[in-house]
Every structure is written in structure tokens, then in C-alpha cells.
Design a protein around this motif. Structure first.
Motif, mmCIF file in Angstrom:
data_model
loop_
_atom_site.group_PDB
_atom_site.id
_atom_site.type_symbol
_atom_site.label_atom_id
_atom_site.label_comp_id
_atom_site.label_asym_id
_atom_site.label_seq_id
_atom_site.Cartn_x
_atom_site.Cartn_y
_atom_site.Cartn_z
ATOM 1 N N GLU A 73 -15.495 6.465 2.063
ATOM 2 C CA GLU A 73 -15.637 7.661 1.440
ATOM 3 C C GLU A 73 -14.322 7.372 0.122
ATOM 4 O O GLU A 73 -14.545 6.742 -0.766
ATOM 5 N N VAL A 74 -12.790 6.652 0.476
ATOM 6 C CA VAL A 74 -11.987 6.812 -0.568
ATOM 7 C C VAL A 74 -12.586 4.641 -1.212
ATOM 8 O O VAL A 74 -12.623 4.957 -2.960
ATOM 9 N N LEU A 75 -13.524 3.809 -0.762
ATOM 10 C CA LEU A 75 -14.288 3.034 -1.237
ATOM 11 C C LEU A 75 -14.598 3.181 -2.872
ATOM 12 O O LEU A 75 -15.240 2.838 -3.165
ATOM 13 N N ARG A 76 -15.903 4.043 -1.701
ATOM 14 C CA ARG A 76 -17.238 4.438 -2.538
ATOM 15 C C ARG A 76 -16.432 5.165 -3.276
ATOM 16 O O ARG A 76 -17.520 4.652 -4.833
ATOM 17 N N HIS A 77 -16.138 5.966 -4.176
ATOM 18 C CA HIS A 77 -15.279 6.862 -4.893
ATOM 19 C C HIS A 77 -14.740 5.697 -6.116
ATOM 20 O O HIS A 77 -15.085 5.180 -6.791
ATOM 21 N N LEU A 78 -14.259 4.380 -5.281
ATOM 22 C CA LEU A 78 -13.832 3.284 -6.210
ATOM 23 C C LEU A 78 -15.185 3.024 -6.956
ATOM 24 O O LEU A 78 -14.672 2.108 -8.288
ATOM 25 N N ALA A 79 -15.472 2.348 -5.764
ATOM 26 C CA ALA A 79 -17.103 1.292 -6.320
ATOM 27 C C ALA A 79 -17.247 2.472 -7.296
ATOM 28 O O ALA A 79 -17.637 1.387 -8.720
ATOM 29 N N ARG A 80 -17.843 3.364 -7.512
ATOM 30 C CA ARG A 80 -17.980 4.354 -8.925
ATOM 31 C C ARG A 80 -17.238 4.263 -10.089
ATOM 32 O O ARG A 80 -17.722 4.413 -11.020
ATOM 33 N N LEU A 81 -15.712 3.575 -10.143
ATOM 34 C CA LEU A 81 -14.663 3.293 -11.270
ATOM 35 C C LEU A 81 -14.775 2.069 -11.439
ATOM 36 O O LEU A 81 -14.668 1.835 -12.145
ATOM 37 N N GLY A 82 -15.547 1.397 -11.050
ATOM 38 C CA GLY A 82 -16.882 0.250 -10.644
ATOM 39 C C GLY A 82 -14.953 -0.975 -10.781
ATOM 40 O O GLY A 82 -14.544 -2.313 -10.866
ATOM 41 N N VAL A 83 -14.416 -0.636 -9.419
ATOM 42 C CA VAL A 83 -13.452 -1.822 -8.685
ATOM 43 C C VAL A 83 -13.756 -3.404 -8.187
ATOM 44 O O VAL A 83 -14.754 -2.177 -7.681
ATOM 45 N N ASP A 84 -13.418 -3.998 -8.202
ATOM 46 C CA ASP A 84 -13.580 -5.270 -7.481
ATOM 47 C C ASP A 84 -13.403 -5.163 -5.965
ATOM 48 O O ASP A 84 -14.293 -5.562 -4.980
ATOM 49 N N ALA A 85 -12.071 -4.882 -5.731
ATOM 50 C CA ALA A 85 -11.904 -5.362 -4.096
ATOM 51 C C ALA A 85 -11.267 -3.869 -3.847
ATOM 52 O O ALA A 85 -10.606 -3.345 -5.056
ATOM 53 N N VAL A 86 -10.759 -3.661 -2.833
ATOM 54 C CA VAL A 86 -9.633 -2.805 -2.506
ATOM 55 C C VAL A 86 -8.901 -3.431 -0.957
ATOM 56 O O VAL A 86 -9.417 -4.472 -0.733
ATOM 57 N N ILE A 87 -8.135 -3.084 -0.606
ATOM 58 C CA ILE A 87 -7.240 -3.885 -0.498
ATOM 59 C C ILE A 87 -6.805 -2.469 1.285
ATOM 60 O O ILE A 87 -6.331 -1.317 1.029
ATOM 61 N N ALA A 88 -7.115 -2.241 2.553
ATOM 62 C CA ALA A 88 -6.314 -1.855 3.244
ATOM 63 C C ALA A 88 -5.768 -2.620 4.420
ATOM 64 O O ALA A 88 -5.629 -4.097 4.551
ATOM 65 N N HIS A 89 -4.833 -1.665 5.399
ATOM 66 C CA HIS A 89 -3.891 -2.194 6.410
ATOM 67 C C HIS A 89 -4.843 -3.397 8.026
ATOM 68 O O HIS A 89 -6.139 -2.151 7.582
ATOM 69 N N ALA A 90 -4.763 -3.992 8.469
ATOM 70 C CA ALA A 90 -5.332 -4.301 9.293
ATOM 71 C C ALA A 90 -5.376 -3.492 10.667
ATOM 72 O O ALA A 90 -6.335 -3.513 11.501
ATOM 73 N N PHE A 91 -3.717 -3.648 10.738
ATOM 74 C CA PHE A 91 -3.569 -2.528 12.135
ATOM 75 C C PHE A 91 -4.279 -1.589 12.288
ATOM 76 O O PHE A 91 -4.026 -1.255 14.114
ATOM 77 N N THR A 92 -5.069 -1.301 11.939
ATOM 78 C CA THR A 92 -5.745 0.555 12.395
ATOM 79 C C THR A 92 -6.884 -0.014 13.505
ATOM 80 O O THR A 92 -7.363 0.400 14.297
ATOM 81 N N GLY A 93 -7.456 -1.258 12.998
ATOM 82 C CA GLY A 93 -8.152 -1.573 14.239
ATOM 83 C C GLY A 93 -9.641 -2.390 13.361
ATOM 84 O O GLY A 93 -9.921 -1.536 12.288
#
Ligand code: O7M
Length: 224
Positions: A73-93
Motif C-alpha cells: 500500500e505504501v509503495l502504491r501511494h509513492l508510485a502516484r507521487l512519481g517516485v522511482d524506487a523504494v527501499i525495504a529491509h530484507a529481514f521480514t522475509g
């Protein structure tokens, strides 16, 4: 080669508007990284303004670490703002977490960059013990890139060795955290992330230019 972290709180005196800062930096940089300090301070409007100020990639660094639905959901919101990439932690699996984020990334075209190691010493206490698992995960979710520390070039070399040229490596830790410009590139990184060295400089444009020059010089030397 150079990604500027626009996050660190800029000193009150002589503070520059982000758009003016970007105008000074734009010709020297490959992209910008913004995170929670930027978002809290400037909000969504700040991201929109930044988008208008530059055509260079904007990477949003929230170091996402939640259940998949929330991260997607966060990524989709950011997509609408025209961002190119998002950073996530890996440990969530994968299952129930990065799997969903990865699907949202593919659906929206917003790239996914995951943290496989960090620049501070404490990274060795926990995160670094799992680097190989995180790299497997990066390959599995077809991450656009991974974050690996300029402060420990051997980790960058290892990441490059394991993943080959399939992902981009983003390396923070240059300048205030101790690593020299160009050192992470020589170890195999594609981009060096630099924050305070530039944003707290009296002349950010000139500092970015000088860093580019240092990167290039060092890179030419290490490539022989
Ligand atoms: O150059 P600095 O030290 O002023 O800023 C470094 C930036 O890189 C800052 O935005 C940090 O959030 C980020 N960073 C680290 O310093 N270390 C890490 O291990 C990871 C990051 C990062 O960007 O993670 C995505």
C-alpha cells in the motif's frame, strides 16, 4: 555514481529550499534519496515539489519492514507521487512480506531496493550474519538493487561476487561516516550515497562536483 541523501536535517542558518539545493546539485548527481526526516518535514507536497524540480530518479528510503499488504500500500501511494524506487529491509522475509511488495513493485514499475548490510558497526552484530540469505531473497524478488556499506568494502565485494551484474549496489557511508569517495565504486558499487558531506556544506554544488571528481579519479586508478 552519486546519489544525494536529502534527509539529514540541514542547519537552520543558511538553509536552502530543497528545490534550490536540487538546482545546484542536479548536473552532478545520478539521483536523490529521501527518507523519514524529509517526509516528516515536507510531507507529500515535498515529494511532489522534488519531482517537479528534477528528472533524476527519486528513491524513497522508508526502510520498509512490515507485513506485505501494508508495504504494498505504501509503495502504491509513492508510485502516484512519481517516485522511482523504494527501499525495504530484507529481514521480514518473502512469504507475506517481500513477496507482496515485489508484486506491487512489478505492477507499478517502482523499483525495489533492499538492505542487505548497513554502514554502522552494529550491523556486524546481527544483519551481516544473514547477508547471504538476504542476497538470495534479493534475487528471488528480482530487486532492482541492494544497499551495502561503503564502510566495509569487503561486503560490497562479496555482494558483487554473489549477485554478479544482476542488481545495482547502493553504498552509504561516504564522508562523515568515514569512507572515501570512489572507494565503494572500486569495491563494486554502482552508486555512492552521500548525505551530510553535501547537504551541510556551505556550497553543496561545488562539494558535489568535487566528490564526482574524486570518485572518477579513484575509479580510474583502481580500474588500472
Ligand atoms: O552521508 P551521510 O552519512 O550523511 O548519510 C548517509 C545516508 O545513507 C543517510 O540517509 C542514511 O539513512 C543512509 N544509510 C546509511 O547511512 N547507512 C546504511 O547502512 C543505510 C543507509 C541507507 O540509505 O539505507 C537505505
Amino acid at each position: 555514481m552519486l546519489v544525494v541523501a536529502l534527509d539529514p536535517p540541514v542547519r537552520e542558518k543558511g538553509r536552502r529550499k530543497t528545490s534550490l539545493l536540487v538546482e545546484e546539485l542536479d548536473k552532478y548527481v545520478s539521483g536523490y534519496k529521501i527518507g523519514l526526516p524529509f517526509l516528516i518535514k515536507h510531507g507529500r507536497r515535498g515529494i511532489r515539489e522534488l519531482r517537479k524540480s528534477t528528472e533524476k530518479p527519486i528513491i524513497v528510503d522508508l526502510k520498509l519492514a512490515d507485513i506485505g499488504d501494508v508495504m504494498a500500500e505504501v509503495l502504491r501511494h509513492l508510485a502516484r507521487l512519481g517516485v522511482d524506487a523504494v527501499i525495504a529491509h530484507a529481514f521480514t522475509g518473502y512469504t507475506g512480506a517481500l513477496e507482496d511488495l515485489s508484486k506491487a513493485s512489478m505492477a507499478t514499475g517502482v523499483g525495489l531496493i533492499i538492505v542487505v548490510s548497513m554502514s554502522h558497526r552494529g550491523s556486524e552484530e546481527y544483519i551481516d550474519r544473514h547477508v547471504d540469505e538476504f542476497l538470495e531473497l534479493a534475487a528471488r524478488i528480482r530487486a532492482k538493487g541492494v544497499v551495502a556499506p561503503a564502510t566495509r568494502p569487503r561486503v560490497i565485494r562479496h555482494v558483487r561476487e554473489v549477485l554478479g551484474d544482476t542488481v545495482e549496489i547502493y553504498s552509504p557511508g561516504i564522508g562523515i561516516q568515514g569512507a572515501e569517495p570512489g572507494s565503494a565504486l572500486c569495491a563494486g558499487a554502482n552508486y555512492e550515497i552521500v548525505g551530510r558531506l553535501i547537504t551541510r556544506s556551505g556550497n553543496p554544488g561545488e562539494t558535489a562536483r568535487a566528490i564526482r571528481e574524486m570518485q572518477l579519479e579513484r575509479w580510474l586508478k583502481c580500474r588500472g
